[in-house]
Design a protein around this motif. Structure first.
Motif, mmCIF file in Angstrom:
data_model
loop_
_atom_site.group_PDB
_atom_site.id
_atom_site.type_symbol
_atom_site.label_atom_id
_atom_site.label_comp_id
_atom_site.label_asym_id
_atom_site.label_seq_id
_atom_site.Cartn_x
_atom_site.Cartn_y
_atom_site.Cartn_z
ATOM 1 N N GLU A 238 -25.285 -51.934 13.674
ATOM 2 C CA GLU A 238 -24.394 -50.877 13.216
ATOM 3 C C GLU A 238 -25.221 -49.720 12.670
ATOM 4 O O GLU A 238 -26.410 -49.846 12.415
ATOM 5 C CB GLU A 238 -23.456 -51.422 12.131
ATOM 6 N N ASN A 239 -24.570 -48.562 12.486
ATOM 7 C CA ASN A 239 -25.268 -47.376 11.971
ATOM 8 C C ASN A 239 -26.537 -47.099 12.773
ATOM 9 O O ASN A 239 -27.640 -47.004 12.230
ATOM 10 C CB ASN A 239 -25.604 -47.557 10.479
ATOM 11 N N ARG A 240 -26.363 -46.966 14.093
ATOM 12 C CA ARG A 240 -27.484 -46.838 15.020
ATOM 13 C C ARG A 240 -27.948 -45.385 15.107
ATOM 14 O O ARG A 240 -27.921 -44.754 16.160
ATOM 15 C CB ARG A 240 -27.062 -47.352 16.398
ATOM 16 N N PHE A 241 -28.381 -44.840 13.980
ATOM 17 C CA PHE A 241 -28.705 -43.423 13.916
ATOM 18 C C PHE A 241 -30.174 -43.157 14.212
ATOM 19 O O PHE A 241 -31.061 -43.886 13.763
ATOM 20 C CB PHE A 241 -28.360 -42.859 12.533
ATOM 21 N N LEU A 242 -30.390 -42.096 14.974
ATOM 22 C CA LEU A 242 -31.722 -41.519 15.082
ATOM 23 C C LEU A 242 -31.894 -40.537 13.926
ATOM 24 O O LEU A 242 -30.968 -39.807 13.567
ATOM 25 C CB LEU A 242 -31.893 -40.786 16.406
ATOM 26 N N ARG A 243 -33.102 -40.546 13.362
ATOM 27 C CA ARG A 243 -33.411 -39.609 12.281
ATOM 28 C C ARG A 243 -34.722 -38.899 12.574
ATOM 29 O O ARG A 243 -35.515 -39.357 13.400
ATOM 30 C CB ARG A 243 -33.507 -40.344 10.941
ATOM 31 N N LYS A 244 -34.944 -37.793 11.892
ATOM 32 C CA LYS A 244 -36.217 -37.098 12.012
ATOM 33 C C LYS A 244 -37.253 -37.849 11.173
ATOM 34 O O LYS A 244 -37.125 -37.928 9.949
ATOM 35 C CB LYS A 244 -36.096 -35.661 11.510
ATOM 36 N N GLY A 245 -38.231 -38.384 11.836
ATOM 37 C CA GLY A 245 -39.285 -39.099 11.138
ATOM 38 C C GLY A 245 -38.733 -40.207 10.278
ATOM 39 O O GLY A 245 -37.863 -40.977 10.701
ATOM 40 N N VAL A 246 -39.226 -40.304 9.036
ATOM 41 C CA VAL A 246 -38.782 -41.356 8.124
ATOM 42 C C VAL A 246 -37.850 -40.808 7.059
ATOM 43 O O VAL A 246 -37.579 -41.456 6.052
ATOM 44 C CB VAL A 246 -39.999 -42.051 7.453
ATOM 45 N N SER A 247 -37.349 -39.590 7.292
ATOM 46 C CA SER A 247 -36.476 -38.947 6.311
ATOM 47 C C SER A 247 -35.058 -39.509 6.375
ATOM 48 O O SER A 247 -34.511 -39.734 7.457
ATOM 49 C CB SER A 247 -36.426 -37.438 6.560
ATOM 50 N N TYR A 248 -34.458 -39.710 5.162
ATOM 51 C CA TYR A 248 -33.064 -40.135 5.081
ATOM 52 C C TYR A 248 -32.180 -39.021 4.512
ATOM 53 O O TYR A 248 -31.039 -39.253 4.123
ATOM 54 C CB TYR A 248 -32.937 -41.403 4.224
ATOM 55 N N ALA A 249 -32.726 -37.797 4.474
ATOM 56 C CA ALA A 249 -31.926 -36.659 4.024
ATOM 57 C C ALA A 249 -30.779 -36.433 5.004
ATOM 58 O O ALA A 249 -30.958 -36.572 6.223
ATOM 59 C CB ALA A 249 -32.797 -35.408 3.934
ATOM 60 N N PRO A 250 -29.580 -36.088 4.514
ATOM 61 C CA PRO A 250 -28.415 -35.907 5.400
ATOM 62 C C PRO A 250 -28.673 -34.945 6.554
ATOM 63 O O PRO A 250 -28.224 -35.193 7.679
ATOM 64 C CB PRO A 250 -27.345 -35.367 4.453
ATOM 65 N N GLU A 251 -29.425 -33.888 6.282
ATOM 66 C CA GLU A 251 -29.662 -32.897 7.341
ATOM 67 C C GLU A 251 -30.633 -33.388 8.406
ATOM 68 O O GLU A 251 -30.762 -32.770 9.473
ATOM 69 C CB GLU A 251 -30.193 -31.592 6.732
#
Length: 792
Positions: A138-151
């Protein structure tokens, strides 16, 4: 002599499914083309073809490196090539793709033999799938690098989306290189809990999306490979009018002087008395050496009765009690249990020889045992013993004796035997011969090609000197001529294959442009074209084949590779013969276990603790639930699957993994921890699976990884479903490690051969893991079973 500088590479067979030399010879007998040393048409052939047997070999699992080394050149076709005279789009397609690997032997230091393995006619680029993982959880999100910032949240991927991942960037987040074959250039990452390896994925060392196709690539930096690593896939190689025929040409060659290397290696091996000396793979027993029987000399530790026969009630020796401290010679191989005692035969009492009598004594009264070896009248006959069958004992002076026969009490002095290691190349017949034409086995190829031409009618077709040893085997009708049928049968004959497998022959390579078989044949035929029907068509075909030979050539463009032969004259070595000789020690490096091998491992482990049962997954107590499928076949299948998936692929990794699993599961009996005050406090998430997953948080993570909520809601499934039980063990081994010890892949800890640290990763008790003594014992026993010390 420094062990680190001596190099004897490990070997593996070219296809993962078959790991037996005998099976390869059997399969090669079914191949219609591509025999080692000569083809069914009488032409020179320096390698081996695999084509008709690719399905049986499961070639779709990849071509495997036959030895430790490095990839020094390769070529991958964008599309297969085609002869100019082919009329249909799919006729006559062929691959000139290849992988070229460099390997070397070094023994002693400074005596080096560099050799190359060539895997020719490999697959075109479009047949490779570079996706390595699918998206899960679940929550299979791609993110920029290791950042968990909403943007920095990029997008959510659909379940089962295929992705290619790169390195870990931190926080268990991996760089995403491709999503469904579309390249990501935005530094996208995904968390480890949201990806799952695609099973049976072909992991490649050098093929990637960015390589240049249709040209020879010589890597600028080393691409190291281990024996058994996947290199790529088999490609097509069709002759004129053929379609859809896959074929691998496998070849081993060296430009170095094998004679010189072998001579120096042999002298060094015979003189080497250091601990670094390569352990022998065979011991050779010569004819006419003295044989010995092992006798145990003991002292009576109290006044004792010596009786007649294996009975506790029959008459005494001399009808009297034999006094304490009397010296006896006994044959411990004659032990028999009689009531509560074990009795053995007595051979001598002090100085009295009673070996012809029927006297026995109980073992409980014997002490101060010494082994002595007495000469027999029988002499040895010549034979060889593999290292795994060598059993050595010492007498009181430390003289070593080798068990001569498993089924008898016969020994031979080890000093009367000869140690043998293939590094000396004594197993090989090294031939440095040249043929008149460099392409056939004949000294007069014109006679073979044009037998009815008047100029050659009176000639006798002759084979070159390198084939003389084989001639009698090939000439089955004894007419001193080689017919076409005899040649064809010879390429399938297992006895001949075994003979030629030991031939190392110096000969021109077919991969050098100077050696062009179609051109040589064309020149011979040209002189007598008036005697050849449809000569123009034959000539056109040969000219097209000349172009094919030029497209396949690689020597010239590979000449810049360090240690590459500086001449087309190279020594050719049979790949299967080479692997069979150096791989005969039974090493499990980068290959699957067979069912019989798993049975032997379990039997040996159980016997080391005097456990007679070899049944799998039968708990000692009812609370130790185990899989419903208790067969060795399924256990072997699951063990191989998990070891492959989680890179438990070296002997050392396998030893430590098996030792830990064997302890955790109560000797491969219980997939659930037995009920106790200690285990009950973890319920319902007590230890289950191959390494006994414990704690609700661990179950939850495994549930997410497997994308199956039942693992959390019905945790017993990890024990009853054999697939889940093994998967849990592999997943924990590669992805976690115990939270109080380490978070790194336990493979890397196993590589250090530190059982304490591996046990800490599994059990989590930092100072004293539970059952550490047993875990250490199992590692030691598995090393013995694997013959590990003789294989490092």
């Amino acid at each position: 002599m420094s062990k680190s500088k001596i190099n004897i590479p490990k070997f593996s067979y070219p296809f993962k499914k078959v790991q037996s030399q005998e099976e390869y010879y059997d399969l090669l007998g079914k191949e219609t083309h591509g025999n080692y040393l000569f083809s069914k048409n009488g032409f020179w052939h320096g390698g081996i073809h695999f084509s008709d047997t690719l399905t049986e070999l499961s070639a779709t699992e990849g071509i495997r490196a036959i030895a430790d080394g490095q990839i020094v050149a390769f070529r991958v076709n964008s599309e297969y090539l085609q002869n100019d005279d082919e009329e249909k789009d799919n006729e006559g397609l062929y691959s000139n793709g290849f992988f070229l690997l460099k390997h070397y032997f070094e023994y002693p230091i400074g005596n080096k033999l560099t050799f190359f393995s060539l895997y020719m006619h490999t697959s075109k680029f479009s047949n490779y799938d570079f996706n390595t993982h699918i998206v899960i959880g679940e929550n299979r999100f791609l993110r920029k690098g290791v950042s968990y910032a909403p943007e920095d949240k990029l997008e959510e991927l659909d379940k089962n989306t295929k992705v290619t991942i790169g390195e870990e960037l931190g926080g268990n987040r991996y760089k995403v290189l491709y999503v469904e074959n579309t390249q990501r250039l935005d530094n996208a990452t995904i968390h480890i809990t949201n990806i799952k390896k695609i099973e049976n994925k072909l992991e490649l060392k050098c093929i990637n999306r960015k390589i240049k196709t249709d040209e020879i690539v010589i890597p600028s930096s080393d691409i190291k490979v281990n024996a058994g690593d996947a290199l790529g896939l088999v490609g097509e190689y069709n002759r004129s009018l053929q379609i859809n025929r896959e074929l691998l040409h496998l070849e081993v060659f060296t430009g170095d002087d094998v004679y010189s290397f072998a001579s120096k290696a042999k002298a060094a091996y015979e003189a080497d008395t250091s601990e670094d000396k390569p352990k022998p793979m065979k011991v050779i027993i010569e004819d006419g050496k003295d044989l010995y029987e092992k006798i145990s000399e003991c002292k009576l530790n109290k006044n004792s009765n010596i009786r007649e026969g294996f009975s506790n009630t029959s008459a005494k020796y001399n009808n009297t009690t034999t006094p304490k401290d009397t010296i006896l010679e006994v044959d411990l191989t004659t032990q028999q249990k009689v009531d509560q005692y074990t009795r053995v035969k007595v051979l001598k009492i002090d100085t009295t020889d009673v070996s012809s009598a029927d006297y026995t004594v109980i073992t409980d009264v014997l002490s101060d045992k010494k082994e002595i070896f007495k000469t027999l009248s029988e002499k040895s006959v010549k034979k060889e013993l593999l290292s795994k069958d060598i059993k050595i004992e010492k007498d009181s002076t430390d003289e070593k004796y080798l068990l001569y026969s498993d089924d008898s009490n016969k020994y031979i002095k080890y000093s009367d035997c000869k140690e043998s290691h293939p590094i000396t190349f004594e197993w090989a017949k090294i031939i440095d011969e040249s043929n008149e034409d460099d392409i056939s086995i004949f000294t007069n190829l014109h006679k073979y090609l044009l037998p009815d031409v008047e100029d050659y009618k009176q000639e006798v077709l002759k084979v070159s000197s390198m084939y003389e040893k084989l001639f009698k085997e090939i000439d089955t009708n004894g007419n001193n001529q080689i017919e076409a049928q005899e040649l064809e049968e010879a390429t399938k004959n297992e006895a001949i294959k075994k003979i030629t497998s030991k031939f190392i022959v110096k000969h021109s390579s077919e991969w050098d442009k100077k050696i062009n078989m179609p051109n040589t044949i064309k020149q011979i035929l040209e002189k007598h074209k008036e005697n050849i029907k449809n000569y123009d068509k034959v000539k056109q075909h040969l000219e097209n084949e000349e172009k094919r030979a030029e497209n396949l050539a690689l020597f010239e463009k590979c000449s810049s590779i360090a240690d590459f032969p500086n001449s087309d004259k190279v020594f050719h070595i049979n790949p299967i013969g080479l692997i069979g000789v150096f791989g005969s020690s039974g090493c499990y490096y980068n290959r699957d276990f067979t069912v019989d091998e798993v049975k032997a491992i379990v039997k040996a482990l159980r016997e080391s603790e005097k456990i007679t049962s070899t049944s799998l997954w039968i708990p000692r107590y009812s609370s130790g639930i185990s899989p419903t499928d208790k067969s060795y076949e399924t256990t072997t299948k699951e063990l191989n699957r998990v070891m492959n998936k989680y890179n438990i692929n070296t002997c050392l990794r396998k030893i430590h993994f098996l030792a830990q699993c064997y302890h955790e599961t109560d000797r491969f009996r219980a997939m659930t921890e037995y009920t106790s005050v200690y285990t009950a406090r973890y319920d319902p998430y007590r230890g289950r699976g191959l390494v006994h997953l414990t704690h609700g948080e661990t179950y939850k993570k495994f549930k997410d990884y497997m994308n199956d909520n039942e693992i959390y809601t019905n945790p017993s499934v990890i024990a009853t479903n054999i697939n889940y039980a093994f998967e849990a063990g592999g997943w924990y081994w590669e992805n976690k490690g115990h939270v109080t010890a380490t978070n790194e892949n336990i493979n890397f800890v196993a590589d250090t051969d530190n059982t304490l640290k591996v046990s800490q990763c599994i059990n989590g008790r930092v100072s004293n893991p539970n059952g550490l003594a047993e875990r250490i014992k199992y590692v030691k026993e598995l090393k013995r079973i694997f013959n590990y010390e003789k294989n490092i």
